[in-house]
Design a protein around this motif. Structure first.
Motif, PDB file in Angstrom:
ATOM      1  N   PHE A  70     -21.849  17.587 -19.828  1.00  0.00           N
ATOM      2  CA  PHE A  70     -22.542  18.864 -20.012  1.00  0.00           C
ATOM      3  C   PHE A  70     -21.569  20.024 -19.785  1.00  0.00           C
ATOM      4  O   PHE A  70     -20.739  19.978 -18.868  1.00  0.00           O
ATOM      5  N   ALA A  71     -21.701  21.056 -20.604  1.00  0.00           N
ATOM      6  CA  ALA A  71     -20.812  22.228 -20.494  1.00  0.00           C
ATOM      7  C   ALA A  71     -21.162  23.046 -19.252  1.00  0.00           C
ATOM      8  O   ALA A  71     -22.243  22.892 -18.674  1.00  0.00           O
ATOM      9  N   GLY A  72     -20.237  23.926 -18.867  1.00  0.00           N
ATOM     10  CA  GLY A  72     -20.449  24.813 -17.716  1.00  0.00           C
ATOM     11  C   GLY A  72     -21.747  25.595 -17.886  1.00  0.00           C
ATOM     12  O   GLY A  72     -21.967  26.204 -18.924  1.00  0.00           O
ATOM     13  N   GLY A  73     -22.613  25.568 -16.878  1.00  0.00           N
ATOM     14  CA  GLY A  73     -23.863  26.316 -16.922  1.00  0.00           C
ATOM     15  C   GLY A  73     -25.026  25.577 -17.548  1.00  0.00           C
ATOM     16  O   GLY A  73     -26.171  26.015 -17.443  1.00  0.00           O
ATOM     17  N   GLU A  74     -24.763  24.454 -18.218  1.00  0.00           N
ATOM     18  CA  GLU A  74     -25.858  23.722 -18.875  1.00  0.00           C
ATOM     19  C   GLU A  74     -26.810  23.085 -17.859  1.00  0.00           C
ATOM     20  O   GLU A  74     -28.025  23.248 -17.953  1.00  0.00           O
ATOM     21  N   ILE A  75     -26.250  22.319 -16.938  1.00  0.00           N
ATOM     22  CA  ILE A  75     -27.103  21.734 -15.887  1.00  0.00           C
ATOM     23  C   ILE A  75     -26.669  22.190 -14.499  1.00  0.00           C
ATOM     24  O   ILE A  75     -27.442  22.116 -13.553  1.00  0.00           O
ATOM     25  N   VAL A  76     -25.422  22.682 -14.415  1.00  0.00           N
ATOM     26  CA  VAL A  76     -24.881  23.172 -13.141  1.00  0.00           C
ATOM     27  C   VAL A  76     -24.035  24.412 -13.456  1.00  0.00           C
ATOM     28  O   VAL A  76     -23.247  24.394 -14.402  1.00  0.00           O
ATOM     29  N   PRO A  77     -24.183  25.515 -12.685  1.00  0.00           N
ATOM     30  CA  PRO A  77     -23.323  26.683 -12.921  1.00  0.00           C
ATOM     31  C   PRO A  77     -21.833  26.301 -12.818  1.00  0.00           C
ATOM     32  O   PRO A  77     -21.476  25.430 -12.013  1.00  0.00           O
ATOM     33  N   ALA A  78     -21.008  26.955 -13.623  1.00  0.00           N
ATOM     34  CA  ALA A  78     -19.586  26.583 -13.758  1.00  0.00           C
ATOM     35  C   ALA A  78     -18.870  26.440 -12.421  1.00  0.00           C
ATOM     36  O   ALA A  78     -18.037  25.551 -12.246  1.00  0.00           O
ATOM     37  N   PHE A  79     -19.194  27.320 -11.474  1.00  0.00           N
ATOM     38  CA  PHE A  79     -18.467  27.298 -10.198  1.00  0.00           C
ATOM     39  C   PHE A  79     -19.203  26.515  -9.104  1.00  0.00           C
ATOM     40  O   PHE A  79     -18.871  26.629  -7.930  1.00  0.00           O
ATOM     41  N   GLN A  80     -20.238  25.757  -9.485  1.00  0.00           N
ATOM     42  CA  GLN A  80     -20.953  24.970  -8.465  1.00  0.00           C
ATOM     43  C   GLN A  80     -20.837  23.472  -8.689  1.00  0.00           C
ATOM     44  O   GLN A  80     -21.629  22.681  -8.169  1.00  0.00           O
ATOM     45  N   VAL A  81     -19.833  23.092  -9.478  1.00  0.00           N
ATOM     46  CA  VAL A  81     -19.647  21.670  -9.785  1.00  0.00           C
ATOM     47  C   VAL A  81     -19.358  20.871  -8.506  1.00  0.00           C
ATOM     48  O   VAL A  81     -19.909  19.790  -8.293  1.00  0.00           O
ATOM     49  N   LEU A  82     -18.532  21.433  -7.633  1.00  0.00           N
ATOM     50  CA  LEU A  82     -18.213  20.731  -6.374  1.00  0.00           C
ATOM     51  C   LEU A  82     -19.491  20.457  -5.574  1.00  0.00           C
ATOM     52  O   LEU A  82     -19.721  19.322  -5.150  1.00  0.00           O
ATOM     53  N   ASP A  83     -20.320  21.497  -5.394  1.00  0.00           N
ATOM     54  CA  ASP A  83     -21.555  21.326  -4.609  1.00  0.00           C
ATOM     55  C   ASP A  83     -22.457  20.263  -5.227  1.00  0.00           C
ATOM     56  O   ASP A  83     -23.033  19.444  -4.516  1.00  0.00           O
ATOM     57  N   ALA A  84     -22.569  20.292  -6.550  1.00  0.00           N
ATOM     58  CA  ALA A  84     -23.466  19.361  -7.235  1.00  0.00           C
ATOM     59  C   ALA A  84     -22.999  17.914  -7.070  1.00  0.00           C
ATOM     60  O   ALA A  84     -23.826  17.010  -6.914  1.00  0.00           O
TER      61      ALA A  84
END
Ligand code: CA
Length: 371
Positions: free
Chosen positions: A71-85
């Motif tokens: 999934f692209a940035g922001g599609e299921i997780v905001p671009a800068f929250q990938v680590l948290d997810a």
């Protein structure tokens, strides 16, 4: 033992083994469906595309049993929250640049790039054969992440500026979108640094929310259209000599994989790591020519600005080392490796590059005239 009796018991043994083996094989090749959140927009077929290259290879190596949906940035997780997810197991995987998370700990920057740091080849050497990956995995473990190198952009450009940068004074008050730890270095020189996801930079630059922006290099920057709103294109991006992208896997998800799937994933990431650099290297020269033909004004950062930035970076490193032992531990390994690499490179590689750069210049000029 009686021969007939032996064959009979061996036969039973083999039959029993077969009966047990069938479900065991099914278990080692289970259907696994994962979701991966990228920090990058779909339009960027190289930095985003690397995750797709990796996922396709994982599927083909596992007879389509292990599927990773990207999934692209922001599609299921905001671009800068990938680590948290990934850390929270909201998703199993991410593909991102670790320096987006320096707000949590500046140590993250070493997994991507730090100012005046390693180039792509040196980064690979440090990661794979210089102890870097081991140090970073120790660090990432605290965040429930198993990190795998997965892409590199090579030395980046310095970005797009509306006004020329002639002296260090020209940096004062400049609102500049810049990736990673460099923001804190530039802050020492008066820059107001901003972290903005790749897909959101153009509107910010167009509206004037920011005065300047850097992303990666000609191939991506052309797609994002920065030259339409800021004409001075500076180089080099001294804050990103060889920024590495990483695949993040939630540690529990990683441990749940059969060993063969773990191998497939590591091999696919290694392939994407090479593929991304090769695609940028192949695409950048023509993209740069098109940008210049379209009005981009190429400018080197003045020596004075480079030196002031180098000094500011060293000052920031000393301050950060004094208060963050995790940072210092990796810094010591990384910088010792950098200095050794440069001393070796100065002999063969840098002298060869320097000669070739001069020797091919007239031919390049003639080609440019014809074109
Ligand atoms: Ca950048």
């Amino acid at each position: 033992m009686d021969r007939r009796k032996f064959l009979k018991s061996a036969g039973i043994g083999a039959a029993a083994a077969t009966a047990v083996a069938a479900p065991a094989i099914a278990q080692t090749a289970p259907e696994v469906k994962w979701r991966l959140a990228s920090s990058f927009p779909k339009a960027l077929d190289t930095i985003f595309g690397a995750a797709e290259v990796m996922a396709k290879r994982v599927a083909s190596l596992t007879d389509n049993k292990f599927q990773i949906r990207v999934f692209a940035g922001g599609e299921i997780v905001p671009a800068f929250q990938v680590l948290d997810a990934v850390q929270n197991a909201t998703i199993e995987m991410g593909h991102t640049a670790s320096y987006y998370y320096i707000g949590k700990d500046p140590t993250f920057a070493f997994d991507t790039a730090v100012p005046f740091g390693l180039n792509c080849r040196q980064m690979n050497a440090w990661m794979l054969n210089g102890g870097g990956l081991q140090l970073l995995r120790e660090f990432f473990k605290e965040y429930n992440v198993y990190n795998i190198p997965c892409g590199n952009t090579g030395v980046q450009m310095g970005g797009w500026f509306r006004k020329e940068i002639k002296t260090v004074e020209d940096l004062k008050g400049l609102k500049f979108r810049v990736g990673g730890f460099a923001g804190q270095v530039l802050a020492k020189l008066g820059v107001v640094a901003q972290q903005i996801p790749g897909g959101d930079i153009y509107p910010a630059l167009e509206k004037g929310t920011i005065d300047a922006a850097e992303w990666v290099g000609p191939y991506d920057d052309e797609k994002l259209g920065f030259h339409k709103v800021a004409k001075y294109y500076y180089y080099p991006g001294w804050w990103e000599a060889g920024p590495m992208l990483s695949a993040y896997v939630n540690t529990k998800a990683w441990e749940s994989l059969p060993p063969a799937y773990q191998s497939a994933l590591e091999a696919a990431c290694a392939e994407a790591n090479t593929w991304m650099m090769a695609k940028y290297d192949a695409g950048n020269p023509a993209a740069l020519k098109r940008l210049i033909a379209g009005g981009a004004q190429l400018r080197p950062f003045p020596r004075e600005v480079m030196q002031a930035s180098f000094n500011a970076a060293n000052e920031l490193y000393a301050e950060t080392n004094a208060k963050n032992p995790k940072f210092k531990k990796i810094f010591d390994s990384y910088m010792a490796f950098r200095d050794e690499q440069i001393s070796w490179s100065r002999v063969a590689e840098a002298s060869f590059d320097s000669f070739m750069s001069g020797a091919t210049r007239p031919a390049a000029k003639a080609a440019a005239k014809k074109g």
